[in-house]
Design a protein around this motif. Structure first.
Motif, PDB file in Angstrom:
ATOM      1  N   THR A   1     -10.204  -1.242  -1.566  1.00 28.53           N
ATOM      2  CA  THR A   1      -9.173  -1.176  -2.613  1.00 28.53           C
ATOM      3  C   THR A   1      -9.565  -2.034  -3.828  1.00 28.53           C
TER       4      THR A   1
ATOM      5  N   ARG B   1      -7.568   5.536   4.475  1.00 23.72           N
ATOM      6  CA  ARG B   1      -7.222   4.775   3.271  1.00 23.72           C
ATOM      7  C   ARG B   1      -5.891   5.307   2.749  1.00 23.72           C
TER       8      ARG B   1
ATOM      9  N   TYR C   1      -7.540   0.594   5.147  1.00 28.54           N
ATOM     10  CA  TYR C   1      -7.328   0.739   3.691  1.00 28.54           C
ATOM     11  C   TYR C   1      -8.574   1.171   2.925  1.00 28.54           C
TER      12      TYR C   1
ATOM     13  N   ASP D   1      -6.226   3.015  -2.428  1.00 30.64           N
ATOM     14  CA  ASP D   1      -5.318   2.362  -3.372  1.00 30.64           C
ATOM     15  C   ASP D   1      -4.551   1.244  -2.662  1.00 30.64           C
ATOM     16  N   GLY D   2      -4.306   0.150  -3.373  1.00 33.68           N
ATOM     17  CA  GLY D   2      -3.529  -0.934  -2.773  1.00 33.68           C
ATOM     18  C   GLY D   2      -3.428  -2.135  -3.693  1.00 33.68           C
TER      19      GLY D   2
ATOM     20  N   VAL E   1       0.866  -1.188   0.000  1.00 33.00           N
ATOM     21  CA  VAL E   1       0.000   0.000   0.000  1.00 33.00           C
ATOM     22  C   VAL E   1       0.901   1.237   0.000  1.00 33.00           C
TER      23      VAL E   1
ATOM     24  N   LYS F   1      -5.677   1.458  -8.368  1.00 31.63           N
ATOM     25  CA  LYS F   1      -5.450   2.848  -7.963  1.00 31.63           C
ATOM     26  C   LYS F   1      -6.804   3.539  -8.075  1.00 31.63           C
TER      27      LYS F   1
ATOM     28  N   THR G   1      -8.500  -5.965  -2.135  1.00 34.34           N
ATOM     29  CA  THR G   1      -8.923  -6.268  -0.757  1.00 34.34           C
ATOM     30  C   THR G   1      -8.607  -7.698  -0.324  1.00 34.34           C
TER      31      THR G   1
END
Ligand code: UT7
Length: 332
Positions: free
Chosen positions: A287, A45, A284, A163-164, A15, A145, A291
Motif C-alpha cells: 500500500t 489486497r 493488503y 489501497d490503504g 482499508v 490509492k 504499509t
C-alpha cells in the motif's frame, strides 16, 4: 529528564472493504496464486472501488479512526503531514483537504512524496518539529490509492499493490521514548526503475501519453528488488550498530511491505527470529505510504511501552532508510 523526544501516542488505520484476491487476478492477467504467493507473499489486497473517491478518503478514515480511539480534539492538532504518492490531484495539496475535513482547522498541512519511503521520511519530519519544541501535536498520515495508478493489464505490477491508509500522532515525550535515531538516504540513480513517466512537468499529459499507458506505475522489478534487499538490510544494520543494539535488544522489526522476500532478507541480515518481524503483506499487498502505519495499526496491541522497534523502507527514487523508535505506551 527535561529533553524533549517525539513519541507516537496514537495510531489509526483504514482499508477499503473490497478484496482483490489472487484467484480473481488469475481471471484478469496471466498469473496464478502459487506464483504470486511464492514470489511476493501476497494473498489479497484491498481496493477502493468508488470512482468518486481518492486517496483523501482513505486518509480521512484513518485519521478519524485515530481521533476517535485516542479521544483527540482535532482543534489541538498543530500540523498534518500527508505522506502519499497518489495525491487526489497534483495541485491542490491533499493534506490540506484532509486536515479541514477531519476538523483540524488550526493546523497547517502539506503533502510529502518519497514513493514507498514517504511515511518513513514523514516520521523524521514530524518528530523534528516536535523535538524542537515548535509543535505539540503533529498528525502523520500515510495513504495511497495505488489502484488509481496501476495498469491492470500488466501482471508484473498489478499483483503487488493495494489501497490503504494509516495515521500516527507524534507528541512530546519526557521519558526518552519515541524516535531515537534515523538513517535516511536517497539516490537519483533509481529514477528510471520505478516511476509514472507522464503527467508531470517533464512529460505533460497528452493523447499519446494516455494511449501509451504512461500515467501508470512502471517498475523494473528485478532491479528494484536487488537495491531494496541490499539497502533496507544495510540501513537497518547500521542503525543497530550505531545504537549499540544487538538482535536480542530489538523487540520488533516493522518493515515496508513490498515483498515478503525483501522482508525476510532484511530480517535475516539482522538475525532476527521470525516472531519479531511484523508482517501483514498477505492481506493488503503493497500500500506504499500506508504499509508502515498499517503494520503499527494491526499489531498495536502487541507493542509495549519501552519496546525497541526498527522501521525500514525502500522505494522509488530511490529512497530508503531505517528508524529506531522506542514505543511509548501500552494499549488499554
Ligand atoms: O515498494 C516499492 C519498491 N518495490 C519493490 O520493492 C518491488 C521489488 N520487486 C519485486 O518485488 C519483484 O521483482 C517482483 C515481485 C515484481 C517480481 O518478482 P521476480 O522474482 O523479480 O520476477 P521477475 O520479474 O524476474 O520475473 C520472473 C518470471 C518472468 O518470466 P520469464 O521471463 O522468466 O519467463 C516474468 O515474466 O516471472 C514472470 N512473471 C510472472 N509470472 C506469473 C512476472 N510477473 C508474473 C506474474 N505471474 N504476475
Amino acid at each position: 529528564m527535561n529533553t524533549i523526544t517525539a513519541a507516537i501516542t496514537a495510531v489509526g488505520g483504514y482499508v477499503p472493504d473490497f478484496v482483490l484476491s489472487n484467484k480473481v487476478l488469475e481471471t484478469m492477467v496471466d498469473t496464478n496464486d502459487e506464483w504470486i504467493t511464492t514470489r511476493t507473499g501476497i494473498k489479497e489486497r484491498r481496493i477502493l472501488k468508488d470512482a468518486d473517491k481518492g486517496t483523501s478518503y482513505l486518509a480521512i478514515k484513518a485519521a478519524q479512526d485515530l481521533i476517535a480511539k485516542a479521544n483527540i480534539d482535532p482543534l489541538e492538532i498543530d500540523m498534518v503531514i500527508m505522506a502519499t504518492a497518489t495525491p487526489d490531484m497534483l495541485v491542490a495539496s491533499t493534506g490540506v483537504f484532509v486536515a479541514t475535513e477531519i476538523g483540524a482547522v488550526n493546523a497547517f498541512a502539506y503533502d510529502l512524496q518519497a514513493a514507498c519511503s514517504s511515511f518513513l521520511y514523514g516520521m523524521s519530519t514530524a518528530a523534528a518539529y516536535v523535538q524542537s519544541g515548535r509543535y505539540k501535536k503533529v498528525l502523520l498520515i500515510g495513504a495511497d490509492k495505488m489502484s488509481s495508478i496501476v495498469d491492470y493489464t500488466d501482471r508484473a505490477t498489478c499483483i503487488i499493490f493495494g489501497d490503504g491508509a494509516g495515521a500516527v500522532l507524534f507528541e512530546p515525550n519526557y521519558e526518552g521514548l519515541g524516535l531515537q535515531d534515523e538513517y535516511l538516504r536517497s539516490d537519483g540513480v533509481g529514477r528510471d526503475f520505478l516511476k509514472i513517466p507522464a503527467g508531470g512537468s517533464l512529460i505533460p499529459a497528452s493523447e499519446d501519453t494516455v494511449k501509451n499507458r504512461q500515467h501508470n506505475i512502471m517498475q523494473d522489478g528485478k532491479t528494484v528488488f536487488k537495491y531494496a534487499v541490499t539497502n533496507m538490510a544495510d540501513a537497518s544494520e547500521l542503525i543497530l550498530q550505531r545504537n549499540n543494539l544487538t538482535n536480542q535488544d530489538v523487540d520488533w522489526l516493522v518493515p515496508h511491505q513490498a515483498n515478503k522476500r525483501i522482508i525476510d532478507a532484511t530480517a535475516g541480515r539482522l538475525e532476527l527470529e521470525e516472531s519479531k518481524v511484523l508482517v501483514n503483506i498477505e492481506r493488503y499487498g503493497n500500500t506504499t505510504s500506508g504499509t508502515l502505519p498499517l503494520v503499527l495499526y494491526d499489531f498495536e496491541k502487541q507493542l509495549k511501552k519501552g519496546d525497541n522497534i526498527i522501521l525500514a523502507a525502500f522505494g522509488g527514487g530511490f529512497t530508503w532508510g531505517s528508524i529506531y523508535l522506542k514505543w511509548a505506551y501500552d494499549k488499554k
